[in-house]
Design an enzyme around this catalytic site. Structure first.
Site, PDB file in Angstrom:
ATOM      1  CB  THR B 188      -0.876  -0.029   1.271  1.00 41.03           C
ATOM      2  OG1 THR B 188      -1.731  -1.167   1.191  1.00 41.03           O
ATOM      3  CG2 THR B 188      -1.694   1.236   1.431  1.00 41.03           C
ATOM      4  CB  VAL B 217     -13.606  -2.663   1.150  1.00 42.99           C
ATOM      5  CG1 VAL B 217     -13.147  -1.248   1.465  1.00 42.99           C
ATOM      6  CG2 VAL B 217     -14.478  -2.674  -0.104  1.00 42.99           C
ATOM      7  N   GLY B 218     -10.376  -2.955   2.082  1.00 40.38           N
ATOM      8  CA  GLY B 218      -9.462  -2.833   3.214  1.00 40.38           C
ATOM      9  C   GLY B 218      -9.548  -1.452   3.837  1.00 40.38           C
ATOM     10  CG  ASP B 219      -6.242  -0.065   6.225  1.00 39.80           C
ATOM     11  OD1 ASP B 219      -5.948  -0.884   5.322  1.00 39.80           O
ATOM     12  OD2 ASP B 219      -5.381   0.621   6.815  1.00 39.80           O
ATOM     13  CB  THR B 239       0.600   0.584   4.960  1.00 38.74           C
ATOM     14  OG1 THR B 239       0.822  -0.653   4.271  1.00 38.74           O
ATOM     15  CG2 THR B 239       1.851   0.928   5.755  1.00 38.74           C
ATOM     16  CB  THR B 241      -3.389  -6.604   9.324  1.00 37.10           C
ATOM     17  OG1 THR B 241      -2.024  -6.923   9.591  1.00 37.10           O
ATOM     18  CG2 THR B 241      -4.189  -7.877   9.171  1.00 37.10           C
ATOM     19  N   GLY B 242      -5.322  -4.730   6.843  1.00 34.34           N
ATOM     20  CA  GLY B 242      -6.431  -3.801   6.678  1.00 34.34           C
ATOM     21  C   GLY B 242      -7.613  -4.077   7.577  1.00 34.34           C
TER      22      GLY B 242
END
Lengths: 322, 322
Positions: B188, B217-219, B239, B241-242
């Site tokens: 990321t 969808v991640g963070d 960035t 572990t979303g």
């Protein structure tokens, strides 16, 4: 996991905050709304009173409101600019702070169940669109034709919004985006629960905004914005101007004021709504802590809401003085 | 809008935190990474040094990393379980706290530009999928064939993950979800900037996780999780572990510790990473305040990162002792 032997339990719900006009809400209509709110409370109470989990109570409660055409969630969801019902929801449990969220789905009957399946059965916290629908189907959730979500009153609301948009465009040729009527009542639904084991959970579900752009995601599926739960602070579900609740990280902000500043939950909720207001939004919050204390705050003319606890008496309200 | 006559400006970037193995990173490869980081910093510096806005600096900076095949954002994004590149990004400005976010897009060359267009030109804060792509195209953003995002090294990573998943399934017949290798490096990208006008902005962009479920969808696209900016506290890009960064509301949590508890930014960042760690995640944060103070913290073996300020000297680093 909390192992408190606290036997107090509590369930608090909302069915959306907004410009609810007392003069235009007939006695019949009001009674019908209150009946669905009471049914939701009763469904969650059945889970909690028998020692079930706060997460199961939140799901049982929200499913009733999703299945009712009266609220803007599940059946009864509003239409987007392209005439589609795009649904979103999220859920979180305070003991583990596991969370699940789903957005942009059009075929899952109960989005709150999809959010829960994502939380429990996927390695992820949020899934959207066809990927989310495929996952929900694989988990055995009920899949419906998108027609299932059609209701004539929501369709009429879209036609009215599209007509207003045309009026707006006539006066503003530069406008390239849909007209979203922020004055309308938001009918998002949500629940926060404390179970007999001392655990908190929160969940929220919505169809979003009438005439929203296709693909719009509001705060209801954003962990930290529309939903948050932490046994060490509070469980929160929000409703209102989703864009502003996202920018204010409304649910997490409420929890942070309790956790970091040890504010009373009423002050925390009001602090968040004040900031939401300063950013141009409005709406409401339900907040519950692990002692069973709760508040239902809103800065709109009304918020559909209710609460039930150990005594089993379902309280419902709409206006500030209810 | 802040009207400070402070002429200090600053740009801080990351290109992902993770298990970066010093032994397996050749000198050539390391030099190539550092070159892209320096180019990104130079692009943002050009904006800031000439009095441009923090938002424009964040976009110019992130576009360089999105266009490079070395980072997991834009060109060079990883593949999901179905062999697609699904991209997400978000951006926020600290003066107005306006924000824009986009997820589940497969055809927009620079997702950070899509997030910015949503922030500026739509009534919404987040758009996903085909609706977001349609909006981006209408705004004149560059649309590419999904083939544009293909890179052979990412394809090989997916094949390896799929093979590992098969191994996993052989030992766990009940597993119904993809195997996500959380040990892999997260690539990321993100930037935080302070401009000469005293305003802060933050942005984040990613391709997510190799072998992620479709629709995950991640963070990086969640305001409050991967990105937050408030002139009264800090600008943050995360960035890692979303899923865990979402559950921890990592970016907002960092800002809240500064705003509510007046913690030094290093303590705030470390506090957030400690909580991320307690929830089973890892990663990094870049944090910048309106005085130009910044930290780049991570609890992984490395984080691609860099910073530049008024002196125009581009500093880059990968390992803790850089």
């Amino acid at each position: 996991m909390a192992t408190s032997d606290n036997t107090v339990f509590r369930l608090v719900i909302h069915g959306g905050a907004g410009a609810i006009n007392r003069g235009r809400l007939t006695a019949e209509r009001e009674a019908a709304y209150r009946q669905v709110l009471a049914q939701s409370l009763t469904a969650g109470y059945a889970v909690l009173s028998s020692g079930g989990s706060c997460i199961d109570a939140v799901i049982a409660t929200i499913v009733v409101m999703e299945d009712s055409p009266f609220f803007n969630a599940g059946k009864g969801s509003v239409f987007n600019h392209e005439g589609q019902n795009e649904l979103e929801a999220s859920i979180m449990e305070g003991a583990t702070r596991l969370a699940g969220a789903v957005a942009g789905i059009t075929t899952v009957r109960n989005p709150i169940r999809a959010a829960h399946a994502i939380m429990m059965k996927s390695p992820h916290a949020m899934l959207i669109g066809p990927g989310a629908e495929k996952f929900a189907a694989a988990q055995g959730l009920e899949i419906v034709d998108s027609d299932y979500f059609y209701t004539s009153h929501r369709w009429e609301q879209l036609q009215k919004a599209l007509a207003n948009e045309q009026v707006l465009r006539d006066h503003d040729a530069d406008s390239s985006t849909p007209f979203v009527n922020t004055d309308e009542k938001h009918g998002t639904v949500g629940a926060v629960a404390l179970d007999r084991h001392g655990n908190l959970a929160a969940g929220t579900s919505t169809g979003g905004l009438t005439n929203k752009q296709r693909g719009r995601v509001g705060d209801s599926s954003i962990i930290g914005a529309g939903t948050y739960a932490d046994n060490h602070s509070v469980a929160v579900s929000a409703t209102g101007t989703g864009e502003v609740f996202i920018r204010a990280a409304a649910a997490y902000q409420t929890a942070a004021q309790v956790k970091l500043l040890h504010k009373p939950i009423s002050e925390a909720a009001d602090g968040t709504l004040k900031e939401v207001s300063s950013l141009g939004g409005d709406g409401g919050l339900i907040v519950l802590n692990a002692k069973g204390d709760f508040v239902m705050r809103f800065n709109t003319s009304g918020m559909f809401r209710g609460a039930i606890g150990n005594d089993g008496i379902a309280w419902t309200g709409i206006f500030p003085d209810d």
